[in-house]
Design a protein around this motif. Sequence first.
Motif, PDB file in Angstrom:
ATOM      1  N   ALA A  62       0.837  -1.113  -0.062  1.00  0.00           N
ATOM      2  CA  ALA A  62      -0.091   0.075   0.060  1.00  0.00           C
ATOM      3  C   ALA A  62       0.701   1.273  -0.063  1.00  0.00           C
ATOM      4  CB  ALA A  62      -1.128  -0.019   1.395  1.00  0.00           C
ATOM      5  N   ALA A  63       1.901   1.113   0.796  1.00  0.00           N
ATOM      6  CA  ALA A  63       2.706   2.224   0.681  1.00  0.00           C
ATOM      7  C   ALA A  63       3.552   2.855  -0.468  1.00  0.00           C
ATOM      8  CB  ALA A  63       3.736   2.147   1.963  1.00  0.00           C
ATOM      9  N   ASN A  64       3.973   1.649  -1.129  1.00  0.00           N
ATOM     10  CA  ASN A  64       4.721   1.862  -2.426  1.00  0.00           C
ATOM     11  C   ASN A  64       3.632   2.421  -3.507  1.00  0.00           C
ATOM     12  OD1 ASN A  64       7.188   1.397  -1.536  1.00  0.00           O
ATOM     13  ND2 ASN A  64       7.096  -0.997  -2.091  1.00  0.00           N
ATOM     14  N   SER A  65       2.482   1.542  -3.650  1.00  0.00           N
ATOM     15  CA  SER A  65       1.597   2.095  -4.638  1.00  0.00           C
ATOM     16  C   SER A  65       0.860   3.166  -4.262  1.00  0.00           C
ATOM     17  CB  SER A  65       0.513   0.702  -4.592  1.00  0.00           C
ATOM     18  OG  SER A  65       1.120  -0.556  -4.732  1.00  0.00           O
ATOM     19  N   LEU A  66       0.431   3.409  -3.359  1.00  0.00           N
ATOM     20  CA  LEU A  66      -0.120   5.024  -3.019  1.00  0.00           C
ATOM     21  C   LEU A  66       0.759   6.143  -3.513  1.00  0.00           C
ATOM     22  CD1 LEU A  66      -2.596   4.017  -0.220  1.00  0.00           C
ATOM     23  CD2 LEU A  66      -3.188   4.289  -2.505  1.00  0.00           C
ATOM     24  N   ALA A  67       2.087   6.018  -2.958  1.00  0.00           N
ATOM     25  CA  ALA A  67       3.084   7.122  -3.024  1.00  0.00           C
ATOM     26  C   ALA A  67       3.252   7.233  -4.593  1.00  0.00           C
ATOM     27  CB  ALA A  67       4.271   6.843  -2.269  1.00  0.00           C
ATOM     28  N   LEU A  68       3.313   6.015  -5.161  1.00  0.00           N
ATOM     29  CA  LEU A  68       3.633   6.032  -6.651  1.00  0.00           C
ATOM     30  C   LEU A  68       2.567   6.557  -7.577  1.00  0.00           C
ATOM     31  CD1 LEU A  68       5.642   2.679  -7.252  1.00  0.00           C
ATOM     32  CD2 LEU A  68       6.613   5.240  -7.684  1.00  0.00           C
ATOM     33  N   ALA A  69       1.273   6.389  -6.952  1.00  0.00           N
ATOM     34  CA  ALA A  69       0.132   6.880  -7.553  1.00  0.00           C
ATOM     35  C   ALA A  69       0.033   8.325  -7.582  1.00  0.00           C
ATOM     36  CB  ALA A  69      -1.227   6.221  -6.947  1.00  0.00           C
ATOM     37  N   VAL A  70       0.526   9.054  -6.524  1.00  0.00           N
ATOM     38  CA  VAL A  70       0.323  10.270  -6.124  1.00  0.00           C
ATOM     39  C   VAL A  70       1.459  11.061  -7.187  1.00  0.00           C
ATOM     40  CG1 VAL A  70       1.015  12.346  -4.504  1.00  0.00           C
ATOM     41  CG2 VAL A  70      -0.368  10.196  -4.001  1.00  0.00           C
ATOM     42  N   LEU A  71       2.730  10.408  -7.327  1.00  0.00           N
ATOM     43  CA  LEU A  71       3.753  10.708  -7.961  1.00  0.00           C
ATOM     44  C   LEU A  71       3.720  10.657  -9.536  1.00  0.00           C
ATOM     45  CD1 LEU A  71       7.030   9.688  -5.812  1.00  0.00           C
ATOM     46  CD2 LEU A  71       5.680  11.973  -5.892  1.00  0.00           C
ATOM     47  N   SER A  72       2.631   9.988 -10.122  1.00  0.00           N
ATOM     48  CA  SER A  72       2.610   9.850 -11.443  1.00  0.00           C
ATOM     49  C   SER A  72       1.139   9.941 -11.791  1.00  0.00           C
ATOM     50  CB  SER A  72       2.977   8.091 -11.704  1.00  0.00           C
ATOM     51  OG  SER A  72       1.922   7.426 -11.089  1.00  0.00           O
ATOM     52  N   ASN A  73       0.931  10.025 -13.312  1.00  0.00           N
ATOM     53  CA  ASN A  73      -0.310  10.073 -14.085  1.00  0.00           C
ATOM     54  C   ASN A  73      -0.725   8.652 -14.802  1.00  0.00           C
ATOM     55  OD1 ASN A  73      -0.790  12.948 -13.730  1.00  0.00           O
ATOM     56  ND2 ASN A  73       1.253  13.108 -14.993  1.00  0.00           N
ATOM     57  N   PRO A  74      -1.822   8.389 -14.838  1.00  0.00           N
ATOM     58  CA  PRO A  74      -2.120   7.093 -15.582  1.00  0.00           C
ATOM     59  C   PRO A  74      -1.361   6.943 -16.815  1.00  0.00           C
ATOM     60  CG  PRO A  74      -4.121   8.040 -14.679  1.00  0.00           C
ATOM     61  CD  PRO A  74      -3.064   9.229 -14.682  1.00  0.00           C
ATOM     62  N   TRP A  75      -1.226   7.957 -17.766  1.00  0.00           N
ATOM     63  CA  TRP A  75      -0.401   7.916 -18.858  1.00  0.00           C
ATOM     64  C   TRP A  75       1.146   7.581 -18.901  1.00  0.00           C
ATOM     65  CZ3 TRP A  75      -4.058  11.612 -17.475  1.00  0.00           C
ATOM     66  CH2 TRP A  75      -3.104  12.718 -17.132  1.00  0.00           C
ATOM     67  N   ASP A  76       1.522   7.663 -17.650  1.00  0.00           N
ATOM     68  CA  ASP A  76       3.121   7.656 -17.269  1.00  0.00           C
ATOM     69  C   ASP A  76       3.517   6.234 -17.213  1.00  0.00           C
ATOM     70  OD1 ASP A  76       3.141  10.254 -17.047  1.00  0.00           O
ATOM     71  OD2 ASP A  76       3.205  10.384 -15.117  1.00  0.00           O
ATOM     72  N   THR A  77       4.984   5.957 -17.098  1.00  0.00           N
ATOM     73  CA  THR A  77       5.438   4.899 -16.776  1.00  0.00           C
ATOM     74  C   THR A  77       6.586   5.113 -15.570  1.00  0.00           C
ATOM     75  OG1 THR A  77       6.764   3.142 -17.756  1.00  0.00           O
ATOM     76  CG2 THR A  77       7.545   4.983 -18.461  1.00  0.00           C
ATOM     77  N   ILE A  78       6.483   4.031 -14.659  1.00  0.00           N
ATOM     78  CA  ILE A  78       7.428   4.140 -13.631  1.00  0.00           C
ATOM     79  C   ILE A  78       8.647   3.333 -13.968  1.00  0.00           C
ATOM     80  CG2 ILE A  78       7.483   3.699 -11.123  1.00  0.00           C
ATOM     81  CD1 ILE A  78       4.169   3.791 -11.070  1.00  0.00           C
ATOM     82  N   PHE A  79       9.747   3.897 -13.601  1.00  0.00           N
ATOM     83  CA  PHE A  79      10.951   3.316 -13.883  1.00  0.00           C
ATOM     84  C   PHE A  79      11.545   2.664 -12.469  1.00  0.00           C
ATOM     85  CE2 PHE A  79      10.814   7.040 -16.677  1.00  0.00           C
ATOM     86  CZ  PHE A  79      11.108   6.519 -18.035  1.00  0.00           C
ATOM     87  N   CYS A  80      11.657   1.283 -12.737  1.00  0.00           N
ATOM     88  CA  CYS A  80      12.491   0.709 -11.489  1.00  0.00           C
ATOM     89  C   CYS A  80      13.524  -0.506 -12.079  1.00  0.00           C
ATOM     90  CB  CYS A  80      11.277   0.078 -10.785  1.00  0.00           C
ATOM     91  SG  CYS A  80      10.226  -1.310 -11.937  1.00  0.00           S
ATOM     92  N   ALA A  81      14.170  -0.953 -11.087  1.00  0.00           N
ATOM     93  CA  ALA A  81      15.012  -1.975 -11.536  1.00  0.00           C
ATOM     94  C   ALA A  81      14.270  -3.398 -12.015  1.00  0.00           C
ATOM     95  CB  ALA A  81      15.816  -2.478 -10.113  1.00  0.00           C
ATOM     96  N   ARG A  82      15.003  -4.268 -12.595  1.00  0.00           N
ATOM     97  CA  ARG A  82      14.293  -5.499 -12.970  1.00  0.00           C
ATOM     98  C   ARG A  82      13.882  -6.142 -11.848  1.00  0.00           C
ATOM     99  NH1 ARG A  82      12.101  -9.160 -13.657  1.00  0.00           N
ATOM    100  NH2 ARG A  82      12.058 -10.639 -15.167  1.00  0.00           N
ATOM    101  N   HIS A  83      14.985  -6.402 -10.767  1.00  0.00           N
ATOM    102  CA  HIS A  83      14.625  -6.902  -9.593  1.00  0.00           C
ATOM    103  C   HIS A  83      14.220  -6.039  -8.538  1.00  0.00           C
ATOM    104  CE1 HIS A  83      15.420 -11.017 -11.159  1.00  0.00           C
ATOM    105  NE2 HIS A  83      16.625 -10.536 -11.599  1.00  0.00           N
ATOM    106  N   SER A  84      13.035  -5.578  -8.571  1.00  0.00           N
ATOM    107  CA  SER A  84      12.764  -4.434  -7.616  1.00  0.00           C
ATOM    108  C   SER A  84      11.436  -5.086  -6.943  1.00  0.00           C
ATOM    109  CB  SER A  84      12.487  -3.428  -8.041  1.00  0.00           C
ATOM    110  OG  SER A  84      11.589  -3.140  -9.140  1.00  0.00           O
ATOM    111  N   HIS A  85      10.918  -4.827  -5.685  1.00  0.00           N
ATOM    112  CA  HIS A  85      10.103  -5.244  -5.084  1.00  0.00           C
ATOM    113  C   HIS A  85       8.615  -4.768  -5.898  1.00  0.00           C
ATOM    114  CE1 HIS A  85       8.522  -7.578  -1.794  1.00  0.00           C
ATOM    115  NE2 HIS A  85       7.520  -6.824  -1.541  1.00  0.00           N
ATOM    116  N   ILE A  86       8.379  -3.810  -6.511  1.00  0.00           N
ATOM    117  CA  ILE A  86       7.327  -3.361  -7.216  1.00  0.00           C
ATOM    118  C   ILE A  86       7.189  -4.109  -8.265  1.00  0.00           C
ATOM    119  CG2 ILE A  86       7.213  -1.045  -6.052  1.00  0.00           C
ATOM    120  CD1 ILE A  86       8.232  -0.063  -8.872  1.00  0.00           C
TER     121      ILE A  86
END
Length: 345
Positions: A62-86
């Motif tokens: 919940a913490a990761n998902s809600l924080a990322l939702a606040v920082l992004s728009n639905p038309w965006d992409t979120i950059f992360c490591a291949r082996h990341s928890h998200i």
Amino acid sequence: MYFASDNAGTVHPKVMAALTEANEGYAMGYGNDPLTAEVQAHIREIFEAPEAMVHFVPTGTAANSLALAVLSNPWDTIFCARHSHIQMDECNAPEFYSGAKLTTVGHGDKIDPEVLRKRIEATGVLGVHGAQRGPVSITQVTEFGQIYSLSELTALASAAKEFGCPVHLDGARFANALVALNCSPADMTWRAGVDAVSFGGTKNGCMGVEAVVIFDPEKAWEFELRRKLGAHLFSKLRYLSAQIKGYLADDLWKTTARQANDNCARLTAGLREAGVVFDYEPQANMIFCQMPRGTHKRLKEAGAMYYLLSGDLDGADDALLPARLVCDWAISNDLIDQFIAIVKA
């Protein structure tokens, strides 16, 4: 000999005591109670961020998902490591809550700034037809037990900010990284360029609570709306706040993190003496290593609990099989030494 996960251990007695203390009388719901305000203020003090907004949720997902939702728009992409928890372990929750997609960077558990820069640069070039550049999410401690140095965090944030991308820090094991780096929470977050952090408690002695710290107060109301929309606003929120109160008191959160890291260091030293092969040099409280199948058999027969990452116990005893071992704050030296003795046998 329980080394499967730092999610599996007991709640620290001081956290339980704080819960008991909070369980007296009546208090307003949904975070409108004095205890929640007190703990939020304490976190702002710890992070040296008087304007930061602090919110409590029950899980790291919940913490990761809600924080990322606040920082992004639905038309965006979120950059992360291949082996990341998200990417690996949250069942598409970040995509579900944000509407954005995930774009992996590199092939391991750490992101290289130059690779990130090229990945961001190649995104958003199709105009309305393609995903737009969104936040960068960094896992600290990483999925393979590695730690980003302060200079590495700053370099990643700088690369992100070149393109106007905000930065999120997945800090489920925030305290383990902090004590290993011997730095301040401010150094590992906003001073390095981080815009929001998931400040973990569950893996380090709490019952089930994470704090989301957002350094831009203008994002606070959106987070509150998204938390309610996502069904993560507790009515009796004081019981989340109480856990954090006990967790922060007298720097318990740092003490338990040091204990977990020290336990891992003790286990690492013993395994090294036994000739165990490490996939990554342990830096916090997780070990990824290779041990002969025969060793795994002895450990499992003795009741040791940990994850065998591939293969099974049927086959040649000398074949190396990968394992993950995680130390929490409560594991005793006797149990660590017992595990090491079986490996050496």
